[in-house]
Enzyme design. Structure first.
Site, short mmCIF file in Angstrom:
data_model
loop_
_atom_site.label_atom_id
_atom_site.label_comp_id
_atom_site.label_asym_id
_atom_site.label_seq_id
_atom_site.Cartn_x
_atom_site.Cartn_y
_atom_site.Cartn_z
N LYS A 1 1.00 -1.34 0.02
CA LYS A 1 0.09 -0.10 -0.07
C LYS A 1 0.88 1.22 0.10
O LYS A 1 0.64 2.22 -0.72
CB LYS A 1 -0.86 0.02 1.05
CG LYS A 1 -1.60 1.29 1.41
CD LYS A 1 -2.34 1.22 3.00
CE LYS A 1 -1.52 1.44 4.12
NZ LYS A 1 -1.25 2.93 4.54
N ASN A 2 1.88 1.17 0.76
CA ASN A 2 2.62 2.53 1.08
C ASN A 2 3.74 2.77 -0.25
O ASN A 2 4.51 3.63 -0.04
CB ASN A 2 3.43 2.69 2.57
CG ASN A 2 2.42 2.64 3.55
OD1 ASN A 2 1.07 2.85 3.27
ND2 ASN A 2 2.65 2.37 4.94
N CYS B 1 -4.46 12.28 12.92
CA CYS B 1 -5.38 11.13 13.11
C CYS B 1 -5.12 10.30 14.31
O CYS B 1 -4.47 10.86 15.12
CB CYS B 1 -4.84 10.31 11.93
SG CYS B 1 -3.46 9.46 12.04
N ARG C 1 -0.08 14.68 13.18
CA ARG C 1 0.66 14.35 11.83
C ARG C 1 1.17 15.74 11.21
O ARG C 1 0.40 15.97 10.29
CB ARG C 1 -0.01 13.26 11.05
CG ARG C 1 -0.76 12.16 11.75
CD ARG C 1 0.36 10.99 11.95
NE ARG C 1 0.87 10.42 10.61
CZ ARG C 1 0.45 9.51 9.85
NH1 ARG C 1 -0.61 9.09 10.13
NH2 ARG C 1 0.99 9.05 8.81
N ASP D 1 4.74 0.51 12.29
CA ASP D 1 3.22 -0.28 11.84
C ASP D 1 3.26 -1.50 12.34
O ASP D 1 2.18 -2.07 11.84
CB ASP D 1 3.60 0.07 10.01
CG ASP D 1 3.37 1.39 9.75
OD1 ASP D 1 3.69 1.63 8.57
OD2 ASP D 1 3.00 2.25 10.27
N ARG E 1 -8.67 -0.41 4.61
CA ARG E 1 -7.89 0.76 4.09
C ARG E 1 -6.53 0.06 3.72
O ARG E 1 -6.01 0.42 2.77
CB ARG E 1 -7.67 1.91 5.32
CG ARG E 1 -9.08 2.67 5.21
CD ARG E 1 -8.36 4.05 6.31
NE ARG E 1 -7.16 4.48 5.65
CZ ARG E 1 -6.38 5.53 6.12
NH1 ARG E 1 -6.67 5.78 7.55
NH2 ARG E 1 -5.33 6.02 5.55
C1 EPZ Z 1 4.40 6.79 6.29
O1 EPZ Z 1 3.76 7.97 6.84
C2 EPZ Z 1 3.40 5.73 6.38
N1 EPZ Z 1 2.39 5.87 5.39
C3 EPZ Z 1 3.02 5.41 7.63
O2 EPZ Z 1 2.18 3.87 7.52
C4 EPZ Z 1 4.14 4.94 8.60
O3 EPZ Z 1 3.88 4.70 10.02
C5 EPZ Z 1 5.07 6.07 8.73
O4 EPZ Z 1 5.57 6.44 7.17
C6 EPZ Z 1 6.39 5.92 9.22
O5 EPZ Z 1 6.91 5.03 8.78
C7 EPZ Z 1 2.45 5.89 4.13
O6 EPZ Z 1 3.72 5.69 3.62
C8 EPZ Z 1 1.47 6.11 3.28
P1 EPZ Z 1 6.44 10.14 8.37
P2 EPZ Z 1 4.48 9.38 6.71
O7 EPZ Z 1 6.42 11.33 7.67
O8 EPZ Z 1 5.31 9.51 5.69
C9 EPZ Z 1 7.16 13.09 11.95
C10 EPZ Z 1 0.21 2.88 7.79
O9 EPZ Z 1 -0.21 2.20 8.82
N2 EPZ Z 1 6.86 14.12 10.81
O10 EPZ Z 1 7.60 9.15 8.05
O11 EPZ Z 1 3.16 10.39 7.27
C11 EPZ Z 1 5.79 12.35 12.12
O12 EPZ Z 1 4.97 13.02 13.02
C12 EPZ Z 1 0.57 4.11 7.96
O13 EPZ Z 1 0.48 2.21 6.52
C13 EPZ Z 1 7.09 15.59 11.18
O14 EPZ Z 1 7.57 15.84 12.18
O15 EPZ Z 1 5.28 9.31 8.49
C14 EPZ Z 1 6.26 11.17 12.75
O16 EPZ Z 1 6.85 11.20 14.07
C15 EPZ Z 1 0.47 4.79 9.24
N3 EPZ Z 1 6.91 16.39 10.08
C16 EPZ Z 1 7.77 10.84 11.92
O17 EPZ Z 1 8.12 12.36 11.27
C17 EPZ Z 1 6.82 16.20 8.90
O18 EPZ Z 1 6.48 17.20 7.97
C18 EPZ Z 1 7.77 9.90 10.82
O19 EPZ Z 1 6.62 10.33 9.98
C19 EPZ Z 1 6.30 14.69 8.52
C20 EPZ Z 1 6.41 13.62 9.59
#
Ligand code: EPZ
Length: 420
Positions: free
Chosen positions: A21-22, A116, A121, A307, A399
């Site tokens: 998915k990701n 969420c 996020r 995850d 989802r």
């Molecule tokens: C991706 O989300 C995945 N989703 C998530 O999977 C996964 O949990 C996450 O990466 C971490 O591996 C998809 O790929 C669609 P991040 P993403 O930006 O990119 C912080 C699932 O269940 N952050 O890597 O949104 C954030 O708060 C989903 O399949 C900032 O601070 O996650 C987190 O603490 C859930 N500023 C950390 O970074 C930003 O601008 C990692 O988040 C962006 C993120």
């Protein structure tokens, strides 16, 4: 709304995981970078994929989705550039249409995804990366409104308080492919799904190197063409089935995977008590003995993935002792804890830590699905618990897991989907 009714089950056999998915979602967004036809193979039939299809439709793409294959081409009519709140709020990954829209259409209006269930996020790193490429981005009534007359290559540091960001790396990388000059993205995310996006972009004609490391270099090109691409297997689905085997004490073969994407997960499963043999696209897992308590810390790839934290927590409830989970990516990602405790688990949460008492006998209950992965944990708990477990609001599961109940049924699980 549907629910799952689950009973204690012993499982055996082989299960093939679906496409990631990701990996799929950002690759679908990347098709906005070209007018030419793209073909994406091995796509899972998920609610999130169908949401992204709706968004691409609004943005002027015609999408045909049949038998796991997406054909995406430009609609003759005028393109849109607005990704509406009603869709983006249901799926945070929609935010990664921002980069491609700015690069290709020079303007974009994308709703902020909002928080969420797994916590705040933020998207500050997305905004930082795109601004440093020269985009003007403003916040207007819950939308990120942007213009980009000309994107210019830059050296961008994308590290945040929690380390690297997957989708911020994706957004910045996609925009950089059409920026003038060279871009280096430092502290880029290394997840396999980011590598898959880069490989797709290179098939479209992008000039990228360093994907999979913390330093990605992009040389901008004038335009990108269509491409055909097969997405990687879903490592989180594979890890979920490893957690199923651990919790239920089953012997399972999980096929259609890339074991190299699961090193931290396999190591952790072995520490908990699994015997695992790995072949090129399969792993076989046996669980003979009592489970051992283990400490899990979630980290950016190649560390243990956030995850899979909820799913593995169920196995830790059954282990012979006390375990600790340290959630360093999403410190609030513990929606599953209260529901597991209602099933007889004894888990104490303190900030980003959860202390899990072992040797628990879980008992079935009526529980509520929430975050996609927390919902998977409840299914696993239902397979172990004595008596009946009813899991409500399983649209959360739909989802991100393709036919999870059917795959589990083939392995012998007593699970059925009912209208609630
Ligand atoms: C991706 O989300 C995945 N989703 C998530 O999977 C996964 O949990 C996450 O990466 C971490 O591996 C998809 O790929 C669609 P991040 P993403 O930006 O990119 C912080 C699932 O269940 N952050 O890597 O949104 C954030 O708060 C989903 O399949 C900032 O601070 O996650 C987190 O603490 C859930 N500023 C950390 O970074 C930003 O601008 C990692 O988040 C962006 C993120």
């Amino acid at each position: 709304m549907d629910k799952f009714v689950v009973y204690q089950s012993s499982l055996k056999g082989e299960v093939k995981v679906s496409g990631s998915k990701n990996a799929t979602l950002p690759i679908m967004a990347a098709t906005l970078l070209t007018d030419e036809e793209c073909k994406i193979i091995g796509v899972p039939d998920l609610a999130d994929v169908r949401t992204m299809i709706k968004i691409l439709d609004i943005l002027g793409k015609e999408v045909i989705f049949e038998g796991g294959v997406l054909i995406i081409k430009r609609k003759p009519k005028k393109w849109g550039y607005v990704a509406p709140y009603r869709l983006v709020r249901t799926m945070r990954a929609s935010f990664c249409v921002l980069g491609p829209l700015l690069a290709r259409r020079k303007k974009a209006k994308v709703s902020f995804p909002g928080g969420c269930i797994i916590g705040v996020r933020p998207v500050d790193l997305h905004i930082k990366g795109l601004r440093e490429l020269g985009a003007q981005l403003n916040i207007e009534r819950g939308y990120c409104v942007g213009e980009a007359k000309k994107l210019r290559g830059a050296h961008i540091f994308l590290g945040g308080a929690f380390g690297s960001s997957v989708l911020a790396t994706d957004n910045t990388l996609m925009a950089a492919t059409l920026a003038e000059g060279e871009t280096t993205i430092e502290y880029a995310a290394c997840e396999p799904e980011v590598v898959d996006l880069a490989l797709f972009l290179k098939k479209m004609g992008a000039d990228i190197e360093g994907e999979g490391t913390h330093l990605i270099r992009v040389r901008g090109v004038k335009s990108l063409g269509g491409a055909e691409f097969k997405v990687i297997p879903d490592r989180i689905e594979a890890g979920t089935f490893i957690a199923v085997a651990l919790a239920t004490g089953s012997s399972l073969t999980i096929s259609g995977i890339n074991p190299l994407h699961l090193t931290a997960v396999i190591e952790t499963a072995k520490k908990i008590g699994a015997n695992i043999t790995v072949s090129d696209s399969k792993i076989h897992i046996d669980v003979f003995k009592k489970l051992s308590p283990t400490n899990i810390t979630t980290l950016p790839y190649p560390g243990f993935p956030t995850d899979l934290q909820a799913q593995f927590m169920v196995a830790l409830c059954l282990a012979e002792g006390i375990s600790l989970v340290n959630e360093k990516i999403y410190p609030d990602r513990f929606m599953h804890v209260s529901e597991l405790n209602r099933m007889g688990a004894r888990i104490q949460r303190s900030g980003p830590y959860a202390i899990i008492e072992g040797n628990r006998n879980l008992v079935g209950a009526e529980v509520m699905a929430s975050d996609l992965r927390a919902s998977a944990a409840l299914v696993i708990a239902g397979l172990v618990a004595k008596g009946k477990t009813e899991i409500l609001r399983i649209y959360h599961l739909d989802r991100g897991y393709e036919k999870l109940d059917e795959k589990l049924k083939i392995l012998g699980a007593k699970i059925k989907r009912e209208k609630s």
